[in-house]
Design an enzyme around this catalytic site. Structure first.
Site: not given
Ligand code: 0O2
Length: 271
Positions: A22, A41, A56, A78, A113, A115, A140, A156
């Site tokens: 909100v 946006e 996780k 987000r 990252k 990736s 976050e 993802h």
């Molecule tokens: P979801 O389903 O989106 O909630 P990590 O150990 O690196 O996986 P960490 O330590 O919790 O994650 O912290 P980080 O790096 O801030 O990542 C938190 C979230 O960032 C992830 O949540 C994703 O949403 C996004 N994210 C991080 N790395 C990637 C990536 O390589 N690709 C994509 N698409 N998203 C990413 P979750 O829990 O992984 O997933």
């Protein structure tokens, strides 16, 4: 933990996400109503699914008792921006808010990252009021461009599909497309000012036209007996809307404002 306990645990997280959605959506609205460019946006938010929290926790070796303090993205927001430059502005807005305490920031934009993932992460602590009192919830906030979001959404889904066994060819293609996203965002940045100007003009015109239509509507009600004068005004509006400049539209809008303020038939004929 039982499913009912999980649901209870997640209630304040849901509240935090809803409140923040909100607040950020209202911020966009305020920018729009002021006729200004909004650095945000789109706003999305979610509470992590119980299955994802457990997955996780398992992946990171976190026990059930430690989940609340060690998983900091149970509540996630987000913020999607049009341009990379907008991200800095959004970060600054969050840092300056008195209702959000920044805990830490990770810049995956300047340091993507492995990736190819890029985004700006800010972890905040946010207070919600529950029936048991005030609680601080970790949230976050991921800030990224439309292009970064497109890439992250696709990646993802593929990560989910391949469950840690992504074929090399696919990850190489993803890496190549992450580079393409960076190039696209760079290109878009170079024409940002032009795009923002164009959008700004469009917004100003929309606000002005809404104002004019509102005034015309009121004039109709006030001067129902002066059909011809109203018709003339409408025709003039149509002509300026179709062929006039923004300045002419603004001048017409100001005349209508004055007329609405005067509220007398004499000024109606002098419009
Ligand atoms: P979801 O389903 O989106 O909630 P990590 O150990 O690196 O996986 P960490 O330590 O919790 O994650 O912290 P980080 O790096 O801030 O990542 C938190 C979230 O960032 C992830 O949540 C994703 O949403 C996004 N994210 C991080 N790395 C990637 C990536 O390589 N690709 C994509 N698409 N998203 C990413 P979750 O829990 O992984 O997933």
């Amino acid at each position: 933990m039982e499913i009912q306990l999980w649901r209870e645990l997640l209630v304040p997280y849901e509240l935090a996400v809803q409140e923040l959605i909100v607040k950020f959506e209202h911020m966009i609205k305020q920018y729009q109503q002021a006729g200004l460019y909004s650095p945000i946006e789109q706003v999305h938010g979610r509470v992590k699914k119980i299955s994802s929290i457990l997955a996780k926790a398992k992946r990171k070796g976190i026990s059930n008792d430690e989940i609340k303090e060690k998983i900091d993205d149970i509540a996630g927001i987000r913020l999607i921006c049009q341009f990379v430059d907008d991200i800095d502005q959004v970060v600054e807005i969050i840092r300056n808010r008195s209702d959000m305490t920044v805990l830490n920031e990770i810049d995956y934009i300047h340091q993507p990252k492995a990736s190819g993932y890029s985004s700006y992460h800010i972890n905040i602590s946010y207070e919600v009021m529950t029936i048991y009192g005030n609680i601080r919830i970790p949230v976050e906030i991921q800030i990224r461009t439309l292009a970064m979001n497109f890439w992250a959404t696709i990646e993802h889904s593929l990560k989910y599909k391949y469950q840690g066994n992504m074929p090399l060819e696919i990850s190489q293609r993803l890496m190549a497309s992450a580079n393409a996203v960076r190039a696209l965002d760079g290109e878009m940045s170079s024409i940002r000012d032009d795009v923002v100007d164009a959008q700004q003009l469009f917004r100003e015109k929309a606000v002005m036209v809404a104002d004019i239509l509102n005034n015309l509507d009121n004039l109709h009600k006030q001067y129902a007996s002066s059909e011809d004068a109203i018709k003339n005004i409408q025709e003039e509006f149509q002509r300026i809307y179709d062929h006039g400049t923004l300045d002419e539209l603004q001048e017409f809008s100001q005349r209508l404002d004055r007329l609405a303020a005067n509220r007398n038939t004499q000024s109606l004929t002098s419009v």
